[in-house]
Design a protein around this motif. Structure first.
Motif, PDB file in Angstrom:
ATOM      1  N   GLY A   1     -10.216  -5.838   1.087  1.00 15.46           N
ATOM      2  CA  GLY A   1     -10.589  -5.195  -0.158  1.00 15.46           C
ATOM      3  C   GLY A   1      -9.506  -5.291  -1.214  1.00 15.46           C
ATOM      4  N   GLU A   2      -9.912  -5.208  -2.463  1.00 16.64           N
ATOM      5  CA  GLU A   2      -8.944  -5.169  -3.554  1.00 16.64           C
ATOM      6  C   GLU A   2      -8.058  -3.937  -3.393  1.00 16.64           C
ATOM      7  N   GLY A   3      -6.741  -4.145  -3.376  1.00 12.40           N
ATOM      8  CA  GLY A   3      -5.800  -3.048  -3.206  1.00 12.40           C
ATOM      9  C   GLY A   3      -5.365  -2.813  -1.778  1.00 12.40           C
TER      10      GLY A   3
ATOM     11  N   ALA B   1      -1.653  -6.496   2.018  1.00 15.23           N
ATOM     12  CA  ALA B   1      -1.860  -7.919   2.293  1.00 15.23           C
ATOM     13  C   ALA B   1      -0.960  -8.383   3.434  1.00 15.23           C
ATOM     14  N   PHE B   2      -1.443  -8.177   4.655  1.00 13.68           N
ATOM     15  CA  PHE B   2      -0.685  -8.601   5.829  1.00 13.68           C
ATOM     16  C   PHE B   2      -1.062 -10.005   6.292  1.00 13.68           C
TER      17      PHE B   2
ATOM     18  N   HIS C   1       3.898  -6.252  -5.012  1.00 12.89           N
ATOM     19  CA  HIS C   1       3.264  -5.002  -4.601  1.00 12.89           C
ATOM     20  C   HIS C   1       2.664  -5.083  -3.201  1.00 12.89           C
ATOM     21  N   GLY C   2       2.575  -6.303  -2.644  1.00 14.84           N
ATOM     22  CA  GLY C   2       2.116  -6.450  -1.270  1.00 14.84           C
ATOM     23  C   GLY C   2       0.656  -6.107  -1.042  1.00 14.84           C
ATOM     24  N   ARG C   3      -0.189  -6.248  -2.070  1.00 18.98           N
ATOM     25  CA  ARG C   3      -1.603  -5.904  -1.936  1.00 18.98           C
ATOM     26  C   ARG C   3      -2.487  -7.045  -2.432  1.00 18.98           C
ATOM     27  N   TYR C   4      -3.716  -7.074  -1.921  1.00 20.11           N
ATOM     28  CA  TYR C   4      -4.658  -8.094  -2.364  1.00 20.11           C
ATOM     29  C   TYR C   4      -5.146  -7.764  -3.777  1.00 20.11           C
ATOM     30  N   PRO C   5      -5.139  -8.737  -4.688  1.00 19.90           N
ATOM     31  CA  PRO C   5      -5.581  -8.465  -6.056  1.00 19.90           C
ATOM     32  C   PRO C   5      -7.096  -8.537  -6.233  1.00 19.90           C
TER      33      PRO C   5
ATOM     34  N   CYS D   1      -0.469 -14.826   9.650  1.00 17.09           N
ATOM     35  CA  CYS D   1       0.439 -13.712   9.353  1.00 17.09           C
ATOM     36  C   CYS D   1       1.337 -13.996   8.156  1.00 17.09           C
ATOM     37  N   ARG D   2       1.485 -12.987   7.322  1.00 13.05           N
ATOM     38  CA  ARG D   2       2.348 -13.088   6.143  1.00 13.05           C
ATOM     39  C   ARG D   2       3.785 -13.396   6.540  1.00 13.05           C
ATOM     40  N   HIS D   3       4.316 -12.673   7.531  1.00  8.30           N
ATOM     41  CA  HIS D   3       5.744 -12.857   7.839  1.00  8.30           C
ATOM     42  C   HIS D   3       6.013 -14.241   8.418  1.00  8.30           C
ATOM     43  N   GLN D   4       5.013 -14.862   9.081  1.00  6.30           N
ATOM     44  CA  GLN D   4       5.208 -16.220   9.579  1.00  6.30           C
ATOM     45  C   GLN D   4       5.267 -17.223   8.434  1.00  6.30           C
ATOM     46  N   LEU D   5       4.491 -16.987   7.380  1.00  2.00           N
ATOM     47  CA  LEU D   5       4.558 -17.854   6.205  1.00  2.00           C
ATOM     48  C   LEU D   5       5.907 -17.708   5.515  1.00  2.00           C
TER      49      LEU D   5
END
Length: 239
Positions: free
Chosen positions: A53-55, A58-59, A101-105, A120-124
């Motif tokens: 969802g928006e907000g 974003a993991f 902000h670490g969130r989906y726009p 995964c975000r941290h792997q990227l």
């Protein structure tokens, strides 16, 4: 939306063919792919189900294996705007992995029965630190997206409704051939083009009467590509 073991092509093969990983040294490619897939999990979603969802925090970003997904945002008046439809082999929300902000726009949802992988975000982040060539490729892709959006805003503020529709149909024609299937409903397409739904319907009816296009609902044939190409010319950039 449930996690399952997905049949079909391996995610490693899909990811290895992605433009983001093109031109990496062949000996390095398997290591980069393995690093990006570390901790990945499969998922299935039915049509209309929300993927994020928006907000939301974003993991993860997504790699589509089969089916379609779309990213949407709702205006202050409640109107829905579809920004992009994603096909198999494409990544969704990789840019969101770097937002401060670490969130989906935007919201993402399945457009059809969907098979995908959550990466995964941290792997990227780790991959970009380890392999500068990958980070540069990602920067180039994000810069191109920004450039495309600047051009789109410029086009949307300076073009007429017929020019926007002609440009959109000619883009579909380049990818699909003389008969095209609209990936959006006519109401969604009108919002995407920044015009009223009634204006879009009237344009299609007028063009059909004049023999420029033929069809109905989402199926249309471009009968006079030269006419539409002339309308769409001003959308072309020299670089």
């Amino acid at each position: 939306m449930t996690n399952i073991n997905l049949p079909g092509p391996a995610p490693a093969a899909l990811l290895a063919r992605h433009p983001l990983l093109q031109d990496l040294p062949p000996g390095l490619l398997p290591e980069v792919v393995a690093g990006l897939l570390r901790g990945a999990s499969p998922l299935r979603a039915e049509p209309g189900q929300v993927l994020f969802g928006e907000g939301d925090e974003a993991f993860h970003y997504l790699l589509v294996e089969s089916g379609q997904a779309e990213v949407v945002r709702y205006g202050y008046n409640g109107d829905e705007r579809v920004f992009r439809v994603f096909e198999p082999g494409q990544l969704i929300a990789e840019a969101a992995m770097f937002m401060p902000h670490g969130r989906y726009p935007m919201q993402a949802r399945a457009r059809s029965a969907l098979l995908a992988w959550r990466l995964c975000r941290h792997q990227l982040h780790d991959a970009c630190r380890r392999w500068p060539d990958l980070a540069l490729k990602l920067l180039a892709a994000l810069s191109k997206n920004l450039y495309d959006q600047v051009n789109k805003v410029d086009w949307m503020t300076s073009s007429s409704a017929p020019e926007r529709l002609a440009n959109y149909l000619m883009g579909l024609r380049e990818r699909q051939g003389s008969t095209v299937t609209l990936p959006l409903s006519q109401r969604q397409l009108a919002a995407h083009l920044g015009i009223r739904a009634e204006t879009l319907s009237r344009l299609l009816n007028d063009w059909q009467t004049q023999g420029y296009v033929s069809g109905k609902r989402r199926q249309w044939a471009v009968q006079d590509p030269a006419y539409l190409a002339r309308l769409a010319t001003t959308a072309k950039r020299p670089f």
